[in-house]
Design a protein around this motif. Structure first.
Motif, PDB file in Angstrom:
ATOM      1  N   SER A  38       0.853  -1.185   0.000  1.00 59.76           N
ATOM      2  CA  SER A  38       0.000   0.000   0.000  1.00 59.76           C
ATOM      3  C   SER A  38       0.895   1.244   0.000  1.00 59.76           C
ATOM      4  O   SER A  38       2.003   1.214   0.545  1.00 59.76           O
ATOM      5  CB  SER A  38      -0.922   0.002   1.221  1.00 59.76           C
ATOM      6  N   PHE A  39       0.416   2.302  -0.590  1.00 57.86           N
ATOM      7  CA  PHE A  39       1.246   3.510  -0.637  1.00 57.86           C
ATOM      8  C   PHE A  39       0.682   4.544   0.333  1.00 57.86           C
ATOM      9  O   PHE A  39      -0.493   4.526   0.680  1.00 57.86           O
ATOM     10  CB  PHE A  39       1.329   4.059  -2.069  1.00 57.86           C
ATOM     11  N   GLU A  40       1.543   5.442   0.753  1.00 58.18           N
ATOM     12  CA  GLU A  40       1.140   6.474   1.725  1.00 58.18           C
ATOM     13  C   GLU A  40       0.778   7.790   1.045  1.00 58.18           C
ATOM     14  O   GLU A  40      -0.224   8.395   1.334  1.00 58.18           O
ATOM     15  CB  GLU A  40       2.295   6.747   2.683  1.00 58.18           C
ATOM     16  N   HIS A  41       1.681   8.230   0.174  1.00 63.89           N
ATOM     17  CA  HIS A  41       1.483   9.520  -0.503  1.00 63.89           C
ATOM     18  C   HIS A  41       2.043   9.431  -1.902  1.00 63.89           C
ATOM     19  O   HIS A  41       3.013   8.716  -2.133  1.00 63.89           O
ATOM     20  CB  HIS A  41       2.221  10.637   0.256  1.00 63.89           C
ATOM     21  N   VAL A  42       1.415  10.174  -2.796  1.00 65.15           N
ATOM     22  CA  VAL A  42       1.907  10.181  -4.172  1.00 65.15           C
ATOM     23  C   VAL A  42       1.984  11.616  -4.696  1.00 65.15           C
ATOM     24  O   VAL A  42       1.131  12.051  -5.465  1.00 65.15           O
ATOM     25  CB  VAL A  42       0.989   9.346  -5.094  1.00 65.15           C
ATOM     26  N   PRO A  43       2.978  12.373  -4.271  1.00 69.19           N
ATOM     27  CA  PRO A  43       3.134  13.708  -4.858  1.00 69.19           C
ATOM     28  C   PRO A  43       3.675  13.563  -6.283  1.00 69.19           C
ATOM     29  O   PRO A  43       4.403  12.619  -6.586  1.00 69.19           O
ATOM     30  CB  PRO A  43       4.158  14.382  -3.946  1.00 69.19           C
ATOM     31  N   SER A  44       3.314  14.497  -7.158  1.00 73.98           N
ATOM     32  CA  SER A  44       3.825  14.367  -8.521  1.00 73.98           C
ATOM     33  C   SER A  44       4.238  15.718  -9.089  1.00 73.98           C
ATOM     34  O   SER A  44       3.761  16.773  -8.648  1.00 73.98           O
ATOM     35  CB  SER A  44       2.771  13.713  -9.412  1.00 73.98           C
ATOM     36  N   GLY A  45       5.125  15.647 -10.054  1.00 72.15           N
ATOM     37  CA  GLY A  45       5.576  16.858 -10.752  1.00 72.15           C
ATOM     38  C   GLY A  45       5.172  16.759 -12.214  1.00 72.15           C
ATOM     39  O   GLY A  45       4.284  15.995 -12.549  1.00 72.15           O
ATOM     40  N   ILE A  46       5.834  17.534 -13.071  1.00 72.12           N
ATOM     41  CA  ILE A  46       5.464  17.508 -14.489  1.00 72.12           C
ATOM     42  C   ILE A  46       5.859  16.170 -15.112  1.00 72.12           C
ATOM     43  O   ILE A  46       5.030  15.473 -15.675  1.00 72.12           O
ATOM     44  CB  ILE A  46       6.168  18.660 -15.262  1.00 72.12           C
ATOM     45  N   ASP A  47       7.143  15.823 -14.945  1.00 74.71           N
ATOM     46  CA  ASP A  47       7.607  14.572 -15.540  1.00 74.71           C
ATOM     47  C   ASP A  47       8.017  13.554 -14.476  1.00 74.71           C
ATOM     48  O   ASP A  47       8.736  12.607 -14.745  1.00 74.71           O
ATOM     49  CB  ASP A  47       8.812  14.848 -16.457  1.00 74.71           C
ATOM     50  N   THR A  48       7.608  13.800 -13.234  1.00 74.82           N
ATOM     51  CA  THR A  48       7.991  12.880 -12.159  1.00 74.82           C
ATOM     52  C   THR A  48       6.787  12.541 -11.304  1.00 74.82           C
ATOM     53  O   THR A  48       5.829  13.309 -11.192  1.00 74.82           O
ATOM     54  CB  THR A  48       9.035  13.512 -11.201  1.00 74.82           C
ATOM     55  N   MET A  49       6.904  11.393 -10.708  1.00 73.29           N
ATOM     56  CA  MET A  49       5.855  10.955  -9.787  1.00 73.29           C
ATOM     57  C   MET A  49       6.583  10.195  -8.686  1.00 73.29           C
ATOM     58  O   MET A  49       7.517   9.435  -8.966  1.00 73.29           O
ATOM     59  CB  MET A  49       4.924  10.027 -10.568  1.00 73.29           C
ATOM     60  N   THR A  50       6.210  10.449  -7.451  1.00 73.99           N
ATOM     61  CA  THR A  50       6.891   9.795  -6.339  1.00 73.99           C
ATOM     62  C   THR A  50       5.873   9.004  -5.537  1.00 73.99           C
ATOM     63  O   THR A  50       4.770   9.492  -5.282  1.00 73.99           O
ATOM     64  CB  THR A  50       7.561  10.843  -5.430  1.00 73.99           C
ATOM     65  N   VAL A  51       6.264   7.807  -5.143  1.00 69.43           N
ATOM     66  CA  VAL A  51       5.357   6.990  -4.333  1.00 69.43           C
ATOM     67  C   VAL A  51       6.042   6.702  -2.997  1.00 69.43           C
ATOM     68  O   VAL A  51       7.144   6.151  -2.959  1.00 69.43           O
ATOM     69  CB  VAL A  51       5.011   5.664  -5.056  1.00 69.43           C
TER      70      VAL A  51
ATOM     71  N   ASN B 126      16.259  19.712   5.401  1.00 73.30           N
ATOM     72  CA  ASN B 126      15.916  19.701   3.986  1.00 73.30           C
ATOM     73  C   ASN B 126      14.538  19.053   3.798  1.00 73.30           C
ATOM     74  O   ASN B 126      14.309  17.936   4.252  1.00 73.30           O
ATOM     75  CB  ASN B 126      17.007  18.905   3.255  1.00 73.30           C
ATOM     76  N   VAL B 127      13.620  19.747   3.147  1.00 73.64           N
ATOM     77  CA  VAL B 127      12.278  19.194   2.923  1.00 73.64           C
ATOM     78  C   VAL B 127      12.281  18.417   1.613  1.00 73.64           C
ATOM     79  O   VAL B 127      12.586  18.949   0.558  1.00 73.64           O
ATOM     80  CB  VAL B 127      11.234  20.321   2.870  1.00 73.64           C
ATOM     81  N   LYS B 128      11.958  17.119   1.715  1.00 73.19           N
ATOM     82  CA  LYS B 128      12.015  16.251   0.529  1.00 73.19           C
ATOM     83  C   LYS B 128      10.667  16.162  -0.166  1.00 73.19           C
ATOM     84  O   LYS B 128      10.593  15.777  -1.320  1.00 73.19           O
ATOM     85  CB  LYS B 128      12.392  14.831   0.944  1.00 73.19           C
ATOM     86  N   MET B 129       9.618  16.421   0.558  1.00 69.32           N
ATOM     87  CA  MET B 129       8.289  16.260  -0.032  1.00 69.32           C
ATOM     88  C   MET B 129       7.294  17.092   0.748  1.00 69.32           C
ATOM     89  O   MET B 129       7.415  17.268   1.958  1.00 69.32           O
ATOM     90  CB  MET B 129       7.894  14.788   0.082  1.00 69.32           C
ATOM     91  N   ILE B 130       6.313  17.629   0.038  1.00 62.61           N
ATOM     92  CA  ILE B 130       5.248  18.390   0.688  1.00 62.61           C
ATOM     93  C   ILE B 130       3.943  17.880   0.123  1.00 62.61           C
ATOM     94  O   ILE B 130       3.821  17.706  -1.073  1.00 62.61           O
ATOM     95  CB  ILE B 130       5.313  19.885   0.330  1.00 62.61           C
ATOM     96  N   ASP B 131       2.975  17.639   0.992  1.00 62.48           N
ATOM     97  CA  ASP B 131       1.691  17.170   0.501  1.00 62.48           C
ATOM     98  C   ASP B 131       0.607  17.813   1.362  1.00 62.48           C
ATOM     99  O   ASP B 131       0.573  17.625   2.579  1.00 62.48           O
ATOM    100  CB  ASP B 131       1.637  15.632   0.634  1.00 62.48           C
ATOM    101  N   GLN B 132      -0.217  18.633   0.744  1.00 65.60           N
ATOM    102  CA  GLN B 132      -1.310  19.201   1.523  1.00 65.60           C
ATOM    103  C   GLN B 132      -2.616  18.648   0.983  1.00 65.60           C
ATOM    104  O   GLN B 132      -2.949  18.840  -0.187  1.00 65.60           O
ATOM    105  CB  GLN B 132      -1.328  20.727   1.425  1.00 65.60           C
ATOM    106  N   GLY B 133      -3.331  17.927   1.824  1.00 67.57           N
ATOM    107  CA  GLY B 133      -4.588  17.328   1.384  1.00 67.57           C
ATOM    108  C   GLY B 133      -5.594  18.412   1.020  1.00 67.57           C
ATOM    109  O   GLY B 133      -5.468  19.564   1.451  1.00 67.57           O
ATOM    110  N   SER B 134      -6.600  18.049   0.239  1.00 67.36           N
ATOM    111  CA  SER B 134      -7.551  19.054  -0.225  1.00 67.36           C
ATOM    112  C   SER B 134      -8.406  19.593   0.926  1.00 67.36           C
ATOM    113  O   SER B 134      -9.045  20.630   0.803  1.00 67.36           O
ATOM    114  CB  SER B 134      -8.443  18.462  -1.304  1.00 67.36           C
TER     115      SER B 134
END
Ligand code: ASP
Length: 439
Positions: free
Chosen positions: A325-338, A401-409
């Protein structure tokens, strides 16, 4: 007014603790339904009765002798009875337990005896009626708790019952076989009883004065949380803040019954109120901070990813196929992180990577390990500008260093990914900026 009061193991570990509980109950006539846990630890090196029961029963299961172990459990209860000057005898009960252990009645039955016996003592001590949870809390054949049937049976059984003790943690299948909830499950029983009697409040008495803004192992003497919503609690609990069993929320939530977490050793403290919604502002912009270590991120790159329909689904398919199962999936233009749990992922990583290649044909896949997630939760963030900015400047200030930011809707929660080694520093910095700076 009707209150259901649940007492945790440390609140009932000794006769002395029982006396405090008795005083609390007698201080308020509205505290009519009592849900006890099994006796917990009296001191930090002590063993909980539930754990003693599991250990004792495993000897029985292996066909080994267990007399001494069972006698030690009986002694725990006798010490409580003596301390309360109760003449009640549990000899017959222990004979039945011994017989059932020999007949291999099962681990669930064994563990449930901790609450069952404590319930009998509590009822005798208070002069309340004792109601065996096996008669009123029902599990379906598949082992799942049957909420509706239980609500009917329990509601009916408690109709006209002025005061009662219902032991926590267990119920039974239709044929009477005992089944327990998962560990800490007496919280769930308290919530179920509250729903059945349509209580005005579910008081959950423990050994802390409610929820704290941050983990006391990281922040010295953190501030307490006065009021928290169910949704905020869910976010914080998921990220590791634990005072209440997660499944204890559902039964009361559907009836809109507030939960009040209280401290048996400091009954004068108001504790924390857990409510559906409130117009009360929390004292600070944030309600709480929690987090967990041990994640890794799988970074997938593919040029023109954003225009490829179905790319995200194919990537996630690779995780699903491997049971991760995955926790968060932030994504960019040409990238996606799981983001995934490292311990779940580590054995399957190469399988997942090759599945991603096969299914989604990316340009590259890169794994980063030893990451932590920090959740900053607060209903107040919605109406306050600059919260995210304050968090990031606080972190920059302490060189995290902040590696990822995710703000839920929902704007209730900002999740930040940092290195494991920066975890504590990050939490301290966020606590300082929102709490210490406001004091
Ligand atoms: N006695 C059980 C346990 O130790 C259940 C509870 O205390 O809520 O997990």
């Amino acid at each position: 007014m009707k209150k259901v009061v649940k007492f945790g193991g440390s609140s009932l570990a000794s006769a002395e603790q029982f006396k405090k509980v008795g005083e609390i109950i007698h201080a308020d006539q509205e505290r009519r339904y009592v849900v006890p846990s099994a006796p917990g630890k009296r001191f930090s090196q002590d063993t909980k009765v539930t754990d003693m029961l599991y250990a004792c029963y495993s000897l029985a299961e292996e066909g080994k002798g267990f007399k001494k172990e069972l006698a030690e459990i009986a002694a725990r209860y006798q010490e409580i009875l003596d301390g309360l000057s109760l003449s009640l005898s549990l000899t017959e009960e222990f004979k039945t337990i011994e017989k059932n252990f020999k007949e291999k009645a099962g681990e669930n039955y064994a563990a449930s005896r901790g609450e069952y016996l404590n319930g009998i003592i509590m009822a005798a001590y208070l002069g309340f009626e004792f109601i065996d949870a096996a008669e009123v809390i029902r599990f379906g054949e598949n082992g799942d708790f049957d909420a509706e049937l239980t609500n009917q049976i329990l509601g009916k059984r408690l109709e006209g019952v002025e005061r009662a003790v219902i032991p926590g943690f267990y119920g039974a299948y239709e044929d009477g076989r005992v089944k327990t909830f998962s560990r800490g499950g007496s919280d769930i029983t308290g919530s179920i009883v509250s729903r059945a009697v349509k209580a005005d409040v579910y008081e959950n008495w423990t050994d802390v004065s409610g929820f704290l803004v941050a983990d006391p192992r990281i922040i010295k003497d953190p501030e307490g949380i006065e009021t928290i919503t169910y949704r905020e609690l869910r976010e914080l609990a998921y990220m590791g803040a634990s005072v209440l069993h997660e499944d204890a929320i559902f039964p009361v939530r559907r009836e809109g019954i507030p939960i009040n977490i209280r401290n048996t050793n400091q009954p004068e403290d108001e504790g924390t109120w857990i409510v559906e919604s409130t117009c009360q502002k929390s004292k600070y912009v944030i309600t709480g901070i929690a987090g967990k270590k041990g994640f890794c991120s799988v970074n997938i790159e593919k040029s023109m990813m954003n225009s490829e329909i179905g790319f995200g689904r194919k990537v996630l398919q690779a995780f699903e196929d491997n049971g991760i199962s995955f926790e968060h999936v932030p994504s960019g233009i040409d990238t996606m992180t799981v983001f995934v749990h490292q311990d779940e992922f580590i054995d399957k990583e190469q399988k997942v990577v090759s599945a991603i290649h096969r299914l989604a044909d990316p340009d590259s896949v890169d794994i980063e390990a030893d990451l932590a997630l920090v959740a900053v939760v607060g209903r107040g963030m919605k109406s306050t500008r600059g919260t995210a900015g304050r968090i990031f400047s606080a972190l920059a200030h302490v060189n995290v260093n902040v590696k990822m930011i995710d703000q839920g809707s929902s704007e209730l929660n900002i999740i930040i990914g940092v290195a494991n080694e920066d975890f504590e520093t990050a939490i301290k910095a966020i606590y300082d900026i929102f709490v210490v700076a406001q004091l």
